[in-house]
Enzyme design. Structure first.
Site, PDB file in Angstrom:
ATOM      1  N   CYS A  19       0.804  -1.217   0.000  1.00  0.00           N
ATOM      2  CA  CYS A  19       0.000   0.000   0.000  1.00  0.00           C
ATOM      3  C   CYS A  19       0.837   1.266   0.000  1.00  0.00           C
ATOM      4  CB  CYS A  19      -0.942  -0.001   1.206  1.00  0.00           C
ATOM      5  SG  CYS A  19      -2.255  -1.239   1.064  1.00  0.00           S
ATOM      6  N   ASP A  48     -16.345  11.117   1.083  1.00  0.00           N
ATOM      7  CA  ASP A  48     -15.494  10.937   2.262  1.00  0.00           C
ATOM      8  C   ASP A  48     -14.378   9.918   2.034  1.00  0.00           C
ATOM      9  OD1 ASP A  48     -16.919  12.789   3.765  1.00  0.00           O
ATOM     10  OD2 ASP A  48     -18.352  11.280   4.465  1.00  0.00           O
ATOM     11  N   ASP A  50     -14.629   6.388   1.985  1.00  0.00           N
ATOM     12  CA  ASP A  50     -14.704   5.220   2.861  1.00  0.00           C
ATOM     13  C   ASP A  50     -13.979   4.029   2.245  1.00  0.00           C
ATOM     14  OD1 ASP A  50     -16.851   5.612   5.269  1.00  0.00           O
ATOM     15  OD2 ASP A  50     -17.370   6.864   3.555  1.00  0.00           O
ATOM     16  N   ASP A  51     -13.763   3.012   3.039  1.00  0.00           N
ATOM     17  CA  ASP A  51     -12.960   1.875   2.613  1.00  0.00           C
ATOM     18  C   ASP A  51     -13.634   1.035   1.531  1.00  0.00           C
ATOM     19  OD1 ASP A  51     -10.639   2.025   4.593  1.00  0.00           O
ATOM     20  OD2 ASP A  51     -12.382   2.109   5.913  1.00  0.00           O
ATOM     21  N   ASP A  68      -8.940  -3.849  -4.403  1.00  0.00           N
ATOM     22  CA  ASP A  68      -7.656  -3.447  -3.857  1.00  0.00           C
ATOM     23  C   ASP A  68      -6.563  -4.340  -4.427  1.00  0.00           C
ATOM     24  OD1 ASP A  68      -5.559  -2.465  -2.120  1.00  0.00           O
ATOM     25  OD2 ASP A  68      -7.127  -1.862  -0.728  1.00  0.00           O
ATOM     26  N   ASP A  91     -11.222  -4.192   3.626  1.00  0.00           N
ATOM     27  CA  ASP A  91     -12.112  -3.078   3.277  1.00  0.00           C
ATOM     28  C   ASP A  91     -13.569  -3.411   3.579  1.00  0.00           C
ATOM     29  OD1 ASP A  91     -10.010  -1.550   2.402  1.00  0.00           O
ATOM     30  OD2 ASP A  91     -10.301  -1.989   0.280  1.00  0.00           O
ATOM     31  N   SER A 141      -6.657 -10.782 -15.764  1.00  0.00           N
ATOM     32  CA  SER A 141      -5.195 -10.660 -15.747  1.00  0.00           C
ATOM     33  C   SER A 141      -4.722  -9.879 -16.961  1.00  0.00           C
ATOM     34  CB  SER A 141      -4.543 -12.045 -15.737  1.00  0.00           C
ATOM     35  OG  SER A 141      -4.862 -12.746 -16.934  1.00  0.00           O
TER      36      SER A 141
END
Length: 330
Positions: A19, A48, A50-51, A68, A91, A141
């Site tokens: 990360c 905001d 958020d995750d 992610d 998340d 991929s």
């Protein structure tokens, strides 16, 4: 280590790791401002940051969605896959959800690294997803000069019991469910090849129990601590909730070796960018530079930061009425 680990040091094929390779938060916010939201059913996932996104659907339920992925954070392919999967699943836990299904996201330099290593990465992701009760259903991929891996995850949640950035209220303690220091230890690993098993164990540990415990304790505000560091993610909470977040620096737990890694100069560029981003909004009192860097350290698959008490997790601060600064470190 896996059988194929000696073939290549995966971290040497990426300019950054984990990360810590995120786009700097200030730059990212300028890019995405005004480009999210637009649906009244979208409960979480607007400006905001958020995750994960949470969308209300029929039957009194909500769908949770996130994606992610990142470059190698460790050299062992199987461990990298496990870490990336745990990070993506986090998340969902960070908004109070339960993961159901995930899709692999894989970028691979097919003419440079063996396909068998890519299989080890995917195997690691599969095994962690299985621990979470989350099915892996294929994915996508591409041929990529830098290896990258992660998940797009779909989950479910109760729309009346969500964890969100804008629900923090004054008088509530702050709990942190994993120690800090992952960024600087990963930077040392990338530079020297030294392996830190306790860091790998921390990064591969799911935040599932922490998310459930937060909801059971009546928490309504949480985030996971990842690439923007403890201070970066806490700043987003304070800003969205209209409060000041106070951090008791002496109460924050760190992994063994984290402080020595900073003293020896193993500080990711993402950590320094995080500190530069939050500094104008933070009263650091007499906190030294080393401590500031650790508090802003770019984590990979870190813990949950919960506005509320979580059994077994240290209380590292509190939310108070909004003052001159969004953050206060004492």
């Amino acid at each position: 280590m896996t059988r194929l680990a000696p073939v290549a040091r995966l971290t040497q094929y990426a300019h950054g790791g984990g990360c810590a390779c995120k786009i700097p938060p200030g730059v990212l916010e300028r890019v995405v401002t005004g480009l999210t939201g637009g649906d009244d059913a979208l409960l979480v996932g607007g400006p905001d940051g958020d995750d994960a996104a949470v969308l209300r659907v029929a039957g009194g339920r909500a769908v949770v969605s996130t994606a992610d992925f990142f470059t190698p954070v460790v050299d062992d392919a199987y461990d990298w896959g496990r870490i990336a999967a745990a990070n993506a699943l986090s998340d969902v836990y960070a908004v109070g959800g339960e993961p159901l299904m995930a899709l692999n996201l894989l970028g691979w330099p097919v003419d440079t690294l063996p396909a068998e290593l890519a299989r080890e990465v995917l195997r690691g992701g599969r095994d962690v997803a299985a621990l979470a009760g989350c099915a892996i259903a294929g994915g996508h991929s591409i041929d990529d000069p830098e290896p990258k891996y992660g998940l797009a995850v779909t989950g479910v949640a109760d729309p009346a019991r969500l964890l969100r950035l804008d629900a923090g209220r004054p008088g509530v303690p702050l709990s942190l469910t994993k120690p800090l220091g992952l960024g600087v230890l990963n930077a040392r690993h990338k530079a020297t090849g030294e392996v830190f098993p306790h860091a790998v164990e921390t990064m591969t540990r799911l935040n599932a129990q922490a998310g459930v415990a937060a909801l059971e304790r009546g928490a309504a505000c949480a985030t996971d601590v990842s690439g923007f560091g403890l201070l970066g993610h806490l700043y987003k909470v304070a800003r969205a909730s209209g409060v000041t977040a106070v951090v008791d620096a002496a109460a924050v737990p760190y992994l063994d070796g984290a402080r020595s890694a900073v003293r020896d100069g193993f500080v990711p560029g993402g950590t320094r960018r995080n500190l530069a981003w939050v500094s104008p909004h933070t009263d650091f009192r007499r906190i030294a530079e080393e401590e500031r860097l650790l508090l802003a350290d770019a984590q990979t698959s870190g813990g949950l930061l919960v506005a509320g008490e979580v059994p077994g997790a240290p209380v590292v601060g509190e939310l108070v009425p909004r003052g001159r600064h969004a953050l206060l470190v004492r």
